[in-house]
Design a protein around this motif. Structure first.
Motif, mmCIF file in Angstrom:
data_model
loop_
_atom_site.group_PDB
_atom_site.id
_atom_site.type_symbol
_atom_site.label_atom_id
_atom_site.label_comp_id
_atom_site.label_asym_id
_atom_site.label_seq_id
_atom_site.Cartn_x
_atom_site.Cartn_y
_atom_site.Cartn_z
ATOM 1 N N PRO A 178 -3.818 -6.989 -6.504
ATOM 2 C CA PRO A 178 -3.490 -8.269 -5.856
ATOM 3 C C PRO A 178 -2.210 -8.924 -6.374
ATOM 4 N N GLN A 179 -1.743 -8.535 -7.554
ATOM 5 C CA GLN A 179 -0.485 -9.089 -8.066
ATOM 6 C C GLN A 179 0.706 -8.633 -7.228
ATOM 7 N N GLY A 180 0.552 -7.496 -6.543
ATOM 8 C CA GLY A 180 1.594 -7.014 -5.637
ATOM 9 C C GLY A 180 2.876 -6.577 -6.317
ATOM 10 N N ASN A 181 2.799 -6.197 -7.585
ATOM 11 C CA ASN A 181 4.022 -5.818 -8.304
ATOM 12 C C ASN A 181 4.638 -4.528 -7.772
ATOM 13 N N ALA A 182 3.809 -3.556 -7.381
ATOM 14 C CA ALA A 182 4.349 -2.312 -6.831
ATOM 15 C C ALA A 182 5.037 -2.577 -5.488
ATOM 16 N N THR A 183 4.519 -3.548 -4.750
ATOM 17 C CA THR A 183 5.134 -3.930 -3.466
ATOM 18 C C THR A 183 6.526 -4.510 -3.708
ATOM 19 N N MET A 184 6.627 -5.457 -4.620
ATOM 20 C CA MET A 184 7.917 -6.075 -4.931
ATOM 21 C C MET A 184 8.879 -5.056 -5.539
ATOM 22 N N GLY A 185 8.351 -4.174 -6.381
ATOM 23 C CA GLY A 185 9.183 -3.155 -7.005
ATOM 24 C C GLY A 185 9.685 -2.115 -6.029
ATOM 25 N N SER A 186 9.108 -2.118 -4.817
ATOM 26 C CA SER A 186 9.543 -1.200 -3.757
ATOM 27 C C SER A 186 10.546 -1.868 -2.815
ATOM 28 N N GLY A 187 10.965 -3.090 -3.184
ATOM 29 C CA GLY A 187 11.935 -3.796 -2.347
ATOM 30 C C GLY A 187 11.327 -4.483 -1.145
ATOM 31 N N VAL A 188 10.020 -4.727 -1.193
ATOM 32 C CA VAL A 188 9.314 -5.378 -0.080
ATOM 33 C C VAL A 188 8.783 -6.735 -0.563
ATOM 34 N N ASP A 189 9.065 -7.787 0.185
ATOM 35 C CA ASP A 189 8.598 -9.122 -0.174
ATOM 36 C C ASP A 189 7.105 -9.240 0.135
ATOM 37 N N LYS A 190 6.297 -9.364 -0.902
ATOM 38 C CA LYS A 190 4.837 -9.401 -0.707
ATOM 39 C C LYS A 190 4.392 -10.636 0.074
ATOM 40 N N PHE A 191 5.244 -11.675 0.114
ATOM 41 C CA PHE A 191 4.884 -12.891 0.838
ATOM 42 C C PHE A 191 5.266 -12.819 2.320
ATOM 43 N N ASP A 192 5.918 -11.725 2.701
ATOM 44 C CA ASP A 192 6.416 -11.617 4.065
ATOM 45 C C ASP A 192 6.070 -10.261 4.667
ATOM 46 N N VAL A 193 4.804 -9.878 4.544
ATOM 47 C CA VAL A 193 4.348 -8.619 5.137
ATOM 48 C C VAL A 193 3.307 -8.923 6.217
ATOM 49 N N ASP A 194 3.282 -8.123 7.258
ATOM 50 C CA ASP A 194 2.349 -8.351 8.376
ATOM 51 C C ASP A 194 0.925 -7.968 8.025
ATOM 52 N N ALA A 195 0.782 -6.958 7.154
ATOM 53 C CA ALA A 195 -0.564 -6.482 6.817
ATOM 54 C C ALA A 195 -0.547 -5.876 5.418
ATOM 55 N N THR A 196 -1.687 -5.959 4.752
ATOM 56 C CA THR A 196 -1.838 -5.423 3.389
ATOM 57 C C THR A 196 -3.108 -4.570 3.332
ATOM 58 N N CYS A 197 -3.491 -4.223 2.123
ATOM 59 C CA CYS A 197 -4.755 -3.500 1.926
ATOM 60 C C CYS A 197 -5.948 -4.294 2.444
ATOM 61 N N TYR A 198 -5.812 -5.632 2.498
ATOM 62 C CA TYR A 198 -6.913 -6.460 3.012
ATOM 63 C C TYR A 198 -7.229 -6.075 4.452
ATOM 64 N N GLU A 199 -6.192 -6.022 5.291
ATOM 65 C CA GLU A 199 -6.399 -5.676 6.707
ATOM 66 C C GLU A 199 -6.928 -4.254 6.856
ATOM 67 N N LEU A 200 -6.492 -3.376 5.950
ATOM 68 C CA LEU A 200 -6.940 -1.974 6.007
ATOM 69 C C LEU A 200 -8.413 -1.835 5.629
ATOM 70 N N LEU A 201 -8.803 -2.484 4.547
ATOM 71 C CA LEU A 201 -10.152 -2.294 4.007
ATOM 72 C C LEU A 201 -11.205 -3.200 4.641
ATOM 73 N N ILE A 202 -10.837 -4.436 4.974
ATOM 74 C CA ILE A 202 -11.828 -5.404 5.465
ATOM 75 C C ILE A 202 -11.813 -5.507 6.990
ATOM 76 N N GLU A 203 -10.620 -5.614 7.564
ATOM 77 C CA GLU A 203 -10.533 -5.740 9.024
ATOM 78 C C GLU A 203 -10.480 -4.382 9.726
ATOM 79 N N GLU A 204 -10.404 -3.319 8.922
ATOM 80 C CA GLU A 204 -10.357 -1.939 9.441
ATOM 81 C C GLU A 204 -9.235 -1.738 10.462
ATOM 82 N N LYS A 205 -8.098 -2.337 10.159
ATOM 83 C CA LYS A 205 -6.905 -2.138 10.982
ATOM 84 C C LYS A 205 -6.459 -0.684 10.843
ATOM 85 N N PRO A 206 -5.993 -0.022 11.914
ATOM 86 C CA PRO A 206 -5.551 1.372 11.818
ATOM 87 C C PRO A 206 -4.466 1.519 10.767
ATOM 88 N N ILE A 207 -4.553 2.581 9.986
ATOM 89 C CA ILE A 207 -3.641 2.742 8.847
ATOM 90 C C ILE A 207 -2.179 2.803 9.279
#
Length: 263
Positions: free
Chosen positions: A41-70
């Motif tokens: 949840p700290q999202g450090n790997a996301t930020m370290g990949s050059g992706v703003d964790k505060f500006d993403v459309d979907a995360t692991c939450y949508e994948l695991l809980i909402e079962e959004k297609p991968i």
């Protein structure tokens, strides 16, 4: 089928996320198709990949809980040239809501099925604790890569971690094994580090990678620029060490395949 490797250690501050980002980038540099999953949840790997964790459309939450297609969750443009499934504070809620879900331990394993054949390697950056997210990672993984510092409490902590992994394997994933133990933040001038390193090799033998990740300023600086070390300063000792680690992982896999075919 791609290999899924969870990068885990219950102790924080051992270079787990640094390892996840840099080994993913190094493996991608060898022209392998790589997916990095940020489960912290700290999202450090996301930020370290050059992706703003505060500006993403979907995360692991949508994948695991909402079962959004991968495919709808994967980010294909990162500074490390690998694909990413991001994390941010929303993933904390996923950890809580997983407790209410049916088949909660295998949510990630099931979500990965459509893409396992596409990627050569899938790396999972686990949270520094044993929770439902980590259990999901262990259930989905083929193996566990354990980064650790060569310090006084490390051996005791590693023994406990190995015991935890064995217990988890017996419950959620009987095929799970140890991919390797990686010595991180290593300073060869430190006598204690050398002593612990020797004990590690005696206890775990071939499971300890020959590659050692040194203490390195460039490795520490790279995350603040949102990029893996090899794209921040390729000539740095840290960047070279992670490229060497990627090579060692590939050679081990080749040996395993040869043995399997011979058997």
């Amino acid at each position: 089928m791609g290999k899924v490797i969870a990068i885990a250690n219950q102790k924080g501050g051992v270079g787990k996320t640094t390892t996840a980002v840099n080994v993913a980038a190094s493996m991608a540099a060898t022209r392998r198709k790589v997916l990095l999953i940020d489960l912290d949840p700290q999202g450090n790997a996301t930020m370290g990949s050059g992706v703003d964790k505060f500006d993403v459309d979907a995360t692991c939450y949508e994948l695991l809980i909402e079962e959004k297609p991968i495919d709808d969750v994967i980010i294909k443009e990162t500074s490390g040239k690998y694909h990413l499934i991001a994390a941010n504070g929303d993933v904390t809620a996923a950890e809580i809501k997983l407790m209410e879900q049916f088949a909660r331990e295998v949510r990630l394993r099931n979500a990965l099925k459509p893409v396992r054949d596409y990627y050569d390697y899938i790396f999972i950056d686990c949270p520094p604790s044993l929770n439902q997210l980590t259990v999901n990672a262990m259930a989905a993984a083929d193996s566990v890569l354990v980064p650790m510092q060569c310090e006084y409490y490390a051996l005791e902590g590693l023994t406990a971690l190995m015991d935890t992994i064995r217990k988890l394997a017996s419950v959620v994933n009987p095929e799970l094994k140890i991919e390797g133990v990686l010595r991180t933040m290593y300073d060869p001038r430190n006598r204690l580090a050398n002593d612990v390193s020797e004990q590690l090799k005696r206890h775990f033998g071939e499971q300890v990678y020959r590659t050692v990740i040194p203490r390195n300023v460039r490795l520490a600086e790279a995350p603040s620029f949102g990029t893996p070390a090899m794209y921040y300063e390729k000539s740095s000792a840290g960047a070279k060490a992670y490229l060497a680690l990627a090579g060692e992982i590939l050679r081990r896999r080749d040996r395993e395949s040869t043995v399997a075919k011979a058997g």
